[in-house]
Design a protein around this motif. Structure first.
Motif, PDB file in Angstrom:
ATOM      1  N   THR A 395       0.900  -1.368   0.123  1.00 24.96           N
ATOM      2  CA  THR A 395      -0.080   0.072   0.108  1.00 24.96           C
ATOM      3  C   THR A 395       0.842   1.400  -0.060  1.00 24.96           C
ATOM      4  O   THR A 395       0.682   2.103  -0.715  1.00 24.96           O
ATOM      5  CB  THR A 395      -0.716   0.044   1.334  1.00 24.96           C
ATOM      6  N   LEU A 396       1.808   1.163   0.747  1.00 30.07           N
ATOM      7  CA  LEU A 396       2.796   2.278   0.860  1.00 30.07           C
ATOM      8  C   LEU A 396       3.532   2.862  -0.446  1.00 30.07           C
ATOM      9  O   LEU A 396       3.247   3.815  -0.915  1.00 30.07           O
ATOM     10  CB  LEU A 396       4.056   2.171   1.968  1.00 30.07           C
ATOM     11  N   VAL A 397       3.995   1.805  -1.029  1.00 32.02           N
ATOM     12  CA  VAL A 397       4.561   2.102  -2.442  1.00 32.02           C
ATOM     13  C   VAL A 397       3.579   2.228  -3.528  1.00 32.02           C
ATOM     14  O   VAL A 397       3.827   3.324  -4.246  1.00 32.02           O
ATOM     15  CB  VAL A 397       5.411   0.700  -2.966  1.00 32.02           C
ATOM     16  N   GLY A 398       2.210   1.747  -3.424  1.00 25.35           N
ATOM     17  CA  GLY A 398       1.473   1.956  -4.567  1.00 25.35           C
ATOM     18  C   GLY A 398       0.897   3.578  -4.334  1.00 25.35           C
ATOM     19  O   GLY A 398       0.424   4.218  -5.277  1.00 25.35           O
ATOM     20  N   GLY A 399       0.807   3.998  -2.915  1.00 22.96           N
ATOM     21  CA  GLY A 399       0.317   5.193  -2.979  1.00 22.96           C
ATOM     22  C   GLY A 399       1.447   6.260  -3.218  1.00 22.96           C
ATOM     23  O   GLY A 399       1.045   7.379  -3.478  1.00 22.96           O
ATOM     24  N   MET A 400       2.741   6.010  -3.423  1.00 28.06           N
ATOM     25  CA  MET A 400       3.972   6.688  -3.816  1.00 28.06           C
ATOM     26  C   MET A 400       3.963   6.742  -5.406  1.00 28.06           C
ATOM     27  O   MET A 400       5.022   7.609  -5.960  1.00 28.06           O
ATOM     28  CB  MET A 400       5.009   6.351  -3.213  1.00 28.06           C
ATOM     29  N   THR A 401       3.164   5.922  -5.977  1.00 28.59           N
ATOM     30  CA  THR A 401       3.857   5.579  -7.655  1.00 28.59           C
ATOM     31  C   THR A 401       3.532   7.022  -8.250  1.00 28.59           C
ATOM     32  O   THR A 401       4.476   7.247  -9.100  1.00 28.59           O
ATOM     33  CB  THR A 401       2.608   4.666  -8.285  1.00 28.59           C
ATOM     34  N   ALA A 402       2.457   7.557  -8.140  1.00 34.13           N
ATOM     35  CA  ALA A 402       2.432   8.948  -8.800  1.00 34.13           C
ATOM     36  C   ALA A 402       3.456   9.888  -8.634  1.00 34.13           C
ATOM     37  O   ALA A 402       4.110  10.402  -9.620  1.00 34.13           O
ATOM     38  CB  ALA A 402       0.890   9.563  -8.627  1.00 34.13           C
ATOM     39  N   LEU A 403       3.956   9.997  -7.383  1.00 33.05           N
ATOM     40  CA  LEU A 403       4.752  11.110  -7.020  1.00 33.05           C
ATOM     41  C   LEU A 403       6.231  10.536  -7.448  1.00 33.05           C
ATOM     42  O   LEU A 403       6.982  11.277  -7.884  1.00 33.05           O
ATOM     43  CB  LEU A 403       5.023  11.009  -5.380  1.00 33.05           C
ATOM     44  N   LEU A 404       6.388   9.398  -7.538  1.00 35.88           N
ATOM     45  CA  LEU A 404       7.546   8.788  -7.946  1.00 35.88           C
ATOM     46  C   LEU A 404       7.948   8.990  -9.396  1.00 35.88           C
ATOM     47  O   LEU A 404       8.908   9.274  -9.974  1.00 35.88           O
ATOM     48  CB  LEU A 404       7.788   7.286  -7.747  1.00 35.88           C
ATOM     49  N   GLU A 405       6.707   8.585 -10.214  1.00 36.06           N
ATOM     50  CA  GLU A 405       7.067   8.950 -11.772  1.00 36.06           C
ATOM     51  C   GLU A 405       7.122  10.478 -12.105  1.00 36.06           C
ATOM     52  O   GLU A 405       7.750  10.730 -12.879  1.00 36.06           O
ATOM     53  CB  GLU A 405       5.398   8.530 -12.391  1.00 36.06           C
ATOM     54  N   LYS A 406       6.377  11.523 -11.142  1.00 34.71           N
ATOM     55  CA  LYS A 406       6.781  12.907 -11.711  1.00 34.71           C
ATOM     56  C   LYS A 406       8.210  13.118 -11.160  1.00 34.71           C
ATOM     57  O   LYS A 406       8.921  13.989 -11.787  1.00 34.71           O
ATOM     58  CB  LYS A 406       5.929  13.591 -10.611  1.00 34.71           C
ATOM     59  N   SER A 407       8.783  12.626 -10.175  1.00 38.42           N
ATOM     60  CA  SER A 407      10.138  12.639  -9.558  1.00 38.42           C
ATOM     61  C   SER A 407      11.363  12.056 -10.717  1.00 38.42           C
ATOM     62  O   SER A 407      12.157  12.755 -10.978  1.00 38.42           O
ATOM     63  CB  SER A 407      10.562  12.148  -8.410  1.00 38.42           C
ATOM     64  N   VAL A 408      10.973  11.102 -11.510  1.00 38.11           N
ATOM     65  CA  VAL A 408      11.924  10.599 -12.554  1.00 38.11           C
ATOM     66  C   VAL A 408      11.700  11.212 -13.433  1.00 38.11           C
ATOM     67  O   VAL A 408      12.857  11.462 -14.402  1.00 38.11           O
ATOM     68  CB  VAL A 408      11.726   9.081 -12.489  1.00 38.11           C
ATOM     69  N   GLY A 409      10.709  12.008 -14.043  1.00 37.91           N
ATOM     70  CA  GLY A 409      10.646  12.494 -15.144  1.00 37.91           C
ATOM     71  C   GLY A 409      10.248  11.617 -16.373  1.00 37.91           C
ATOM     72  O   GLY A 409      10.129  10.247 -16.290  1.00 37.91           O
ATOM     73  N   PRO A 410      10.054  12.494 -17.706  1.00 36.70           N
ATOM     74  CA  PRO A 410       9.492  11.697 -18.912  1.00 36.70           C
ATOM     75  C   PRO A 410      10.493  10.550 -19.375  1.00 36.70           C
ATOM     76  O   PRO A 410      10.060   9.511 -20.294  1.00 36.70           O
ATOM     77  CB  PRO A 410       9.124  12.745 -19.833  1.00 36.70           C
TER      78      PRO A 410
END
Length: 697
Positions: A395-410
């Protein structure tokens, strides 16, 4: 050693006239000494090993008994043939003189010189006799040397327990010494023929012995062999035999002459040593195989020890750095506490002044960033105050997925395939979220031209190198396809302030913070990287069967600050730091509470022993002489029902501590302070806020 011999001299027997003196004088001219004898008996007695030759006149022997003289000459050594020069009268040679013939027959090596003679004739005969005698002396010396060599050989053979033997190659006749017989188990009186010798050789060695003999004879090479022999008593012995072919051209015979020695003791030692070596080799082979198997599975024992030593050195180094870092961070935390507390209060007084409020907010943000840095340092030192709770990592990692994707860039692809089951562990969710974000950002920075970041969750068995405790563990991994690191960089990656990033693009505290967090959670951080093949960071956390329970809802902090939910209370505040005490007292009084200050544990206990009513005690933990934990234990003995709030910059309570008190992490704002007070005061005075407040006023 050969005996010393005197200079040779001639013996002269010429009792009449001047013959003796003339002969002696002539011999002296040729360099030879002479002794003149009075009679035949004297001559016979004086003959010795150093006598060069005899000089006699015919008349001195005429009618004399020559048997003693003949006996003396016959008793000479085999090398000796003593010459005799006989002076005769004219025409008195052996062919015409029976007496002279008798002398020649009796004495053997005789030279006759007729008188009168020319001196040259006599000296020539003397030189010839002397020359022959000197050759005999040389033969004597050689014989002496041979005898001494034989004696030394016999001594050496006896000392070395070597048996001598000789085999006639034509007749197979064998001549052996007593020691050689003993080597074959025979006594001195027993026989040992060549056939008996062959039959005593061990059947397995007999053919090898025959071949060695034949090869030595054919190639004229030394015969060297070791073989086993069976003694008459059936005991087994080892012999070493050495020999060479000796030919006698005069006799037309050839023999194999050699020595034998009993080497049973040596062979027994060698056999024991061989067995020991075989045992050792087997053990070494087993150990090598074991080490090989170990290397193929975990690592070899040597590598493990070296790694353990390196880990110990690294742990000791990190522990020293951690202690230094933790102490600096704690002191910095106290400074930030004073700054944040005063700025927080100051903001309330300048709420109507927009410019002042903006400046104060900027200062607060800077102080909060300093507090975040302090938390990273304390995380590295494993001293930050964690709020541990049961958390599902899926649950913790799943909840951070959007934030992580924005952090790494396109340009970077994020991959996370969540497992179907839950992964419960006891962690501080906020800290682990920060750690995961930090790992993902590190992975992004390692792939400037794009790549793939994969997040994994599984439950493998931890490698022994991590030295984790028993029980199941969860593994949260972040893998990138970036540049990777060499072994030296990996070994230093968790050191504080170590960074491979450009100046200004990293503090060097990210991995050290995660390492400290993992250790504090009874887990570990493991890095695996290869240059050009990317990096995998693994966060190992203990699994738990506990599940999260919802916390009781407390009043909103804004409502608490409004003064409607918390009664006015008397609070004992204990802290040895003047700046922290000043800012916290101001915050408490601003909330409407009455504050009693104490700057040490001892001073606080004196107040608690007094009659003044106290609703709550707030104490710092790290104080000299008596820390907050010890103060809490003593305070509960004096006032068992007194609520206590422990303020600390890091969780440094001892492992065996049984204290169960709420804690407030430093640095804190007035809002956080009010919320913690509300929990404790509301629990103690449920539903009596208004009445208590009015009574206090």
């Amino acid at each position: 050693m050969a005996a010393a011999h005197r200079a040779p001299q001639a013996l002269i027997l010429a009792p009449r006239g001047r013959d003796a003196s003339i002969a002696a004088s002539l011999l002296k001219e040729v360099g030879l000494g002479a002794r003149i004898c009075a009679d035949l008996d004297a001559l016979t007695r004086d003959i010795g090993a150093d006598t060069a030759f005899l000089v006699m006149t015919e008349e001195a022997t005429r009618g004399a008994d020559l048997r003693n003289l003949v006996g003396q000459l016959e008793a000479q050594s085999s090398w000796s043939d003593l010459a005799c020069i006989v002076l005769t009268s004219r025409g008195g040679g052996p062919e015409r003189n029976p007496a002279a013939a008798r002398i020649s027959e009796a004495l053997g090596n005789v030279t006759f010189i007729e008188r009168p003679f020319h001196p040259t004739t006599f000296t020539s005969a003397a030189r010839t006799a002397l020359k022959g005698r000197l050759r005999q002396f040389e033969a004597r010396a050689r014989l002496d040397e041979l005898r001494e060599s034989g004696e030394r050989l016999t001594t050496a053979l006896t000392a070395g327990r070597l048996g001598s033997w000789e085999l006639d190659l034509k007749t197979s006749e064998l001549i052996v010494s007593e020691t050689c017989k003993a080597n074959f188990g025979r006594g001195p009186e027993q026989s040992l023929s060549y056939g008996e010798l062959l039959s005593s050789i061990h059947p397995d060695d007999r053919q090898r012995m025959r071949e060695a003999v034949e090869r030595s004879i054919a190639d004229n090479t030394d015969y060297v062999i070791e073989y086993r022999v069976l003694w008459p008593d059936k005991s087994l012995h080892w012999l070493e035999v050495r020999a060479r072919v000796v030919s006698d051209e005069a006799k037309g015979t050839s023999s194999l002459v050699g020595v034998s020695s009993d080497i049973t003791d040596r062979k027994t030692s060698e056999e024991n040593l061989r067995r020991l070596n075989e045992t050792l080799e087997e053990r070494v082979a087993e150990r090598t195989a074991e080490l090989k198997r170990t290397h193929e599975l975990v690592l070899t024992e040597i590598t493990q020890r070296e790694r353990a030593e390196e880990q110990l050195r690294q742990a000791q180094k990190m522990e020293m750095i951690g202690q230094l870092t933790g102490g600096v961070a704690h002191d910095f935390n106290n400074l930030l506490m004073a700054v944040l507390g005063n700025l927080d209060l100051l903001r309330k007084h300048f709420a109507a002044d927009a410019k002042a409020a903006r400046l104060i907010d900027g200062a607060l943000q800077g102080a909060m960033r300093g507090a975040a840095l302090t938390q990273r340092l304390l995380a590295f030192a494993r001293r930050q105050d964690l709020r541990v709770e049961a958390t599902d990592l899926v649950t913790l990692v799943g909840g951070m997925t959007a934030l992580l994707e924005k952090s790494v860039g396109p340009d970077i692809e994020m991959r996370f395939d969540p497992p179907d089951e839950t992964f419960w562990t006891l962690i501080d969710p906020n800290q682990v979220e920060l750690a995961l974000l930090n790992l993902v950002v590190n992975a992004r920075d390692a792939m400037p031209e794009g790549g793939i970041v994969s997040i994994g969750l599984d439950t493998p068995t931890p490698p022994s190198a991590l030295n984790l405790g028993a029980g199941p563990y969860l593994r949260l991994s972040v893998t990138d396809t970036g540049q990777g690191m060499d072994a030296e960089t990996v070994s230093r990656a968790i050191e504080p302030f170590f960074s491979t990033k450009e100046l200004g693009k990293g503090t060097g505290l990210g991995l050290s913070m995660i390492h400290g967090l993992a250790v504090q959670l009874n887990g570990a951080l493991r890095l695996e990287s290869h240059v050009g093949r990317g990096t995998t960071a693994e966060l190992w956390l203990p699994a738990t069967t506990a599940v999260a329970h919802p916390e009781p809802v407390i009043a909103d902090s804004n409502e608490i600050l409004a003064g409607d939910a918390v009664p006015r209370s008397t609070i004992l505040f204990v802290d040895d730091d003047f700046l922290i005490a000043m800012s916290t007292v101001d915050m408490l009084e601003d909330l409407g509470h009455e504050v009693i200050e104490a700057n040490s544990g001892a001073a606080a206990l004196e107040i608690l022993r007094g009659p003044d009513p106290i609703d709550l005690m707030i104490t710092d933990y790290s104080m000299p002489k008596m820390n907050g934990g010890q103060l809490t234990e003593e305070a509960r003995r004096l006032r068992p029902d007194l609520p206590i709030l422990l303020a600390t910059g890091y969780a440094e309570l001892p492992d065996n501590s049984t204290l169960d008190v709420p804690r407030l992490g430093k640095p804190y704002l007035q809002q956080q302070l009010a919320a913690e007070i509300a929990k404790l005061i509301n629990v103690r005075h449920p539903g009596t806020a208004d009445a208590t407040a009015s009574e206090r006023v």
